[in-house]
Design an enzyme around this catalytic site. Structure first.
Site, PDB file in Angstrom:
ATOM      1  NE  ARG A  76       6.935  -2.574   6.336  1.00  0.00           N
ATOM      2  CZ  ARG A  76       5.586  -2.596   6.275  1.00  0.00           C
ATOM      3  NH1 ARG A  76       4.946  -1.890   5.361  1.00  0.00           N
ATOM      4  NH2 ARG A  76       4.906  -3.325   7.132  1.00  0.00           N
TER       5      ARG A  76
ATOM      6  NE  ARG B 235      -4.644  -1.532   9.674  1.00  0.00           N
ATOM      7  CZ  ARG B 235      -3.585  -1.026   9.054  1.00  0.00           C
ATOM      8  NH1 ARG B 235      -3.587   0.221   8.651  1.00  0.00           N
ATOM      9  NH2 ARG B 235      -2.531  -1.777   8.831  1.00  0.00           N
TER      10      ARG B 235
ATOM     11  NE  ARG C 290       5.792  -0.514  10.328  1.00  0.00           N
ATOM     12  CZ  ARG C 290       4.675  -0.632   9.607  1.00  0.00           C
ATOM     13  NH1 ARG C 290       4.580  -0.037   8.434  1.00  0.00           N
ATOM     14  NH2 ARG C 290       3.666  -1.333  10.060  1.00  0.00           N
TER      15      ARG C 290
ATOM     16  CE  LYS D 284      -1.978  -1.049   3.955  1.00  0.00           C
ATOM     17  NZ  LYS D 284      -1.351  -2.363   4.216  1.00  0.00           N
TER      18      LYS D 284
ATOM     19  NE  ARG E 208       1.539  -5.217  11.204  1.00  0.00           N
ATOM     20  CZ  ARG E 208       2.648  -5.020  10.511  1.00  0.00           C
ATOM     21  NH1 ARG E 208       3.797  -5.556  10.927  1.00  0.00           N
ATOM     22  NH2 ARG E 208       2.628  -4.311   9.411  1.00  0.00           N
TER      23      ARG E 208
HETATM   24  P1  ADP Z   1       0.790  -2.018   7.469  1.00  0.00           P
HETATM   25  O1  ADP Z   1       0.425  -1.330   6.205  1.00  0.00           O
HETATM   26  O2  ADP Z   1       2.043  -2.785   7.386  1.00  0.00           O
HETATM   27  O3  ADP Z   1      -0.338  -2.800   8.048  1.00  0.00           O
HETATM   28  P2  ADP Z   1       0.491   0.516   8.934  1.00  0.00           P
HETATM   29  O4  ADP Z   1       1.651   1.412   9.009  1.00  0.00           O
HETATM   30  O5  ADP Z   1      -0.634   0.881   8.025  1.00  0.00           O
HETATM   31  O6  ADP Z   1       1.078  -0.925   8.580  1.00  0.00           O
HETATM   32  O7  ADP Z   1      -0.126   0.297  10.379  1.00  0.00           O
HETATM   33  C1  ADP Z   1       0.689  -0.070  11.467  1.00  0.00           C
HETATM   34  C2  ADP Z   1      -0.145  -0.128  12.735  1.00  0.00           C
HETATM   35  O8  ADP Z   1      -0.705   1.161  13.010  1.00  0.00           O
HETATM   36  C3  ADP Z   1      -1.338  -1.075  12.694  1.00  0.00           C
HETATM   37  O9  ADP Z   1      -0.987  -2.421  12.969  1.00  0.00           O
HETATM   38  C4  ADP Z   1      -2.218  -0.455  13.787  1.00  0.00           C
HETATM   39  O10 ADP Z   1      -1.716  -0.760  15.076  1.00  0.00           O
HETATM   40  C5  ADP Z   1      -2.001   1.041  13.563  1.00  0.00           C
HETATM   41  N1  ADP Z   1      -2.980   1.573  12.595  1.00  0.00           N
HETATM   42  C6  ADP Z   1      -2.729   2.075  11.360  1.00  0.00           C
HETATM   43  N2  ADP Z   1      -3.848   2.472  10.759  1.00  0.00           N
HETATM   44  C7  ADP Z   1      -4.863   2.225  11.621  1.00  0.00           C
HETATM   45  C8  ADP Z   1      -6.280   2.419  11.580  1.00  0.00           C
HETATM   46  N3  ADP Z   1      -6.900   2.910  10.489  1.00  0.00           N
HETATM   47  N4  ADP Z   1      -6.997   2.051  12.664  1.00  0.00           N
HETATM   48  C9  ADP Z   1      -6.422   1.547  13.755  1.00  0.00           C
HETATM   49  N5  ADP Z   1      -5.097   1.323  13.857  1.00  0.00           N
HETATM   50  C10 ADP Z   1      -4.313   1.662  12.806  1.00  0.00           C
HETATM   51  P1  ADP Z   2       2.108  -1.869   3.201  1.00  0.00           P
HETATM   52  O1  ADP Z   2       2.090  -0.365   3.227  1.00  0.00           O
HETATM   53  O2  ADP Z   2       0.925  -2.455   2.496  1.00  0.00           O
HETATM   54  O3  ADP Z   2       2.317  -2.481   4.536  1.00  0.00           O
HETATM   55  P2  ADP Z   2       4.721  -1.558   1.847  1.00  0.00           P
HETATM   56  O4  ADP Z   2       4.452  -0.723   0.651  1.00  0.00           O
HETATM   57  O5  ADP Z   2       5.402  -0.937   2.989  1.00  0.00           O
HETATM   58  O6  ADP Z   2       3.348  -2.310   2.300  1.00  0.00           O
HETATM   59  O7  ADP Z   2       5.515  -2.855   1.349  1.00  0.00           O
HETATM   60  C1  ADP Z   2       5.909  -3.874   2.265  1.00  0.00           C
HETATM   61  C2  ADP Z   2       7.293  -4.384   1.878  1.00  0.00           C
HETATM   62  O8  ADP Z   2       7.201  -5.139   0.650  1.00  0.00           O
HETATM   63  C3  ADP Z   2       8.298  -3.268   1.612  1.00  0.00           C
HETATM   64  O9  ADP Z   2       9.554  -3.705   2.054  1.00  0.00           O
HETATM   65  C4  ADP Z   2       8.267  -3.091   0.086  1.00  0.00           C
HETATM   66  O10 ADP Z   2       9.506  -2.634  -0.423  1.00  0.00           O
HETATM   67  C5  ADP Z   2       7.961  -4.499  -0.384  1.00  0.00           C
HETATM   68  N1  ADP Z   2       7.107  -4.536  -1.583  1.00  0.00           N
HETATM   69  C6  ADP Z   2       6.094  -3.688  -1.908  1.00  0.00           C
HETATM   70  N2  ADP Z   2       5.513  -4.060  -3.073  1.00  0.00           N
HETATM   71  C7  ADP Z   2       6.169  -5.182  -3.493  1.00  0.00           C
HETATM   72  C8  ADP Z   2       6.048  -6.039  -4.659  1.00  0.00           C
HETATM   73  N3  ADP Z   2       5.112  -5.819  -5.609  1.00  0.00           N
HETATM   74  N4  ADP Z   2       6.892  -7.094  -4.744  1.00  0.00           N
HETATM   75  C9  ADP Z   2       7.815  -7.325  -3.779  1.00  0.00           C
HETATM   76  N5  ADP Z   2       7.994  -6.549  -2.683  1.00  0.00           N
HETATM   77  C10 ADP Z   2       7.179  -5.485  -2.534  1.00  0.00           C
END
Ligand code: ADP
Ligand code: ADP
Ligand code: ZN
Length: 217
Positions: free
Chosen positions: A127, A88, A160, A13, A171
């Site tokens: 990541r 979410r 992270r 994302k 998660r």
């Molecule tokens: P990822 O895309 O890897 O799931 P995020 O950075 O979007 O990670 O979110 C990391 C953490 O931040 C989540 O596991 C949750 O604890 C919190 N978080 C993010 N967005 C939300 C949301 N919309 N509602 C509640 N908690 C959130």
């Molecule tokens: P999210 O915000 O959904 O948690 P990220 O954009 O942070 O996801 O991506 C999660 C990890 O996967 C990062 O280390 C990123 O560089 C890697 N990644 C993202 N898209 C791809 C893809 N299409 N193929 C392989 N690795 C990816």
């Protein structure tokens, strides 16, 4: 244009939202980034970090309020935005619908990046993020040229606290239980598109651009 990018943790994302924001001049609003930027010396910052470390959702009241405050800012109102990591759960989605109606900025399109669960853990654990500019890398799939150094700004890369196998388990189960139901929610609203997120980063970007080229701004 008001976009929403959805997908399980690690689906890509943030990576794709940054590219869409650059191409369409949108503000990239990531709730994860907002929470991580809260000062860890404050009570609120501490509480939020505890939820995140456990892989739990932050309570809706706080989350909704922070998003609303952000979307009301002039840059968002003027340029449009791409929401990443919010909503979410269905309650947050309903709250967003009410709010976007009030500010007259309804969602244009919901983009869901689909990646099967077994790939997500490897993506999250590998990541790396730049401390300075927030750029995202992956040790295997998108490595920086010099280990632990950001290509674009020279900043130091970090991992992270919640990108561990243990926190990812929670998660992913939170995603299945609370977030996946949003797919039907937005399908019913008729603004839903799904993209195969197992392709390379560039191919996923291309697929997203294709979807949006057929969407009216
Ligand atoms: P990822 O895309 O890897 O799931 P995020 O950075 O979007 O990670 O979110 C990391 C953490 O931040 C989540 O596991 C949750 O604890 C919190 N978080 C993010 N967005 C939300 C949301 N919309 N509602 C509640 N908690 C959130
Ligand atoms: P999210 O915000 O959904 O948690 P990220 O954009 O942070 O996801 O991506 C999660 C990890 O996967 C990062 O280390 C990123 O560089 C890697 N990644 C993202 N898209 C791809 C893809 N299409 N193929 C392989 N690795 C990816
Ligand atoms: Zn950087």
């Amino acid at each position: 244009m008001q976009l929403l990018i959805m997908g399980a943790p690690g689906a890509g994302k943030g990576t794709q939202a940054a590219k869409l924001a650059a191409k369409y001049n949108l503000v990239h609003v990531s709730t994860g980034d907002i929470f991580r930027s809260l000062n860890e010396m404050t009570d609120l910052g501490q509480q939020v970090r505890r939820f995140m470390k456990a892989g739990k959702l932050i309570p809706d009241d706080l989350t909704n309020r922070l998003v609303e405050e952000r979307l009301e800012c002039n840059d968002c109102m003027d340029n449009g935005w791409i929401l990443d990591g919010y909503p979410r759960n269905v309650e947050q989605a309903q709250n967003l619908d009410v709010f976007t109606n009030i500010i007259r900025r309804q969602l244009t399109c919901v983009l869901n990046i689909h990646v099967p669960a077994e790939k997500l853990i490897e993506r999250a654990i590998g990541r790396r993020i730049c401390k300075n500019c927030g750029a995202t890398y992956h040790v295997k799939f998108n490595p920086s040229k010099v280990a632990d150094v950001c290509d674009s700004c020279g900043g130091q890369l970090y991992q992270r606290a919640d990108d561990t196998a243990e926190t990812m388990k929670n998660r992913l189960s939170v995603y299945e239980k609370n977030t996946r139901p949003l797919i039907d929610y937005y399908k019913q609203a008729g603004i839903y598109a799904e993209i195969d997120g197992t392709q390379t980063i560039d191919k996923v970007t291309e697929a997203l651009f294709n979807v949006l080229s057929s969407v009216k701004a």
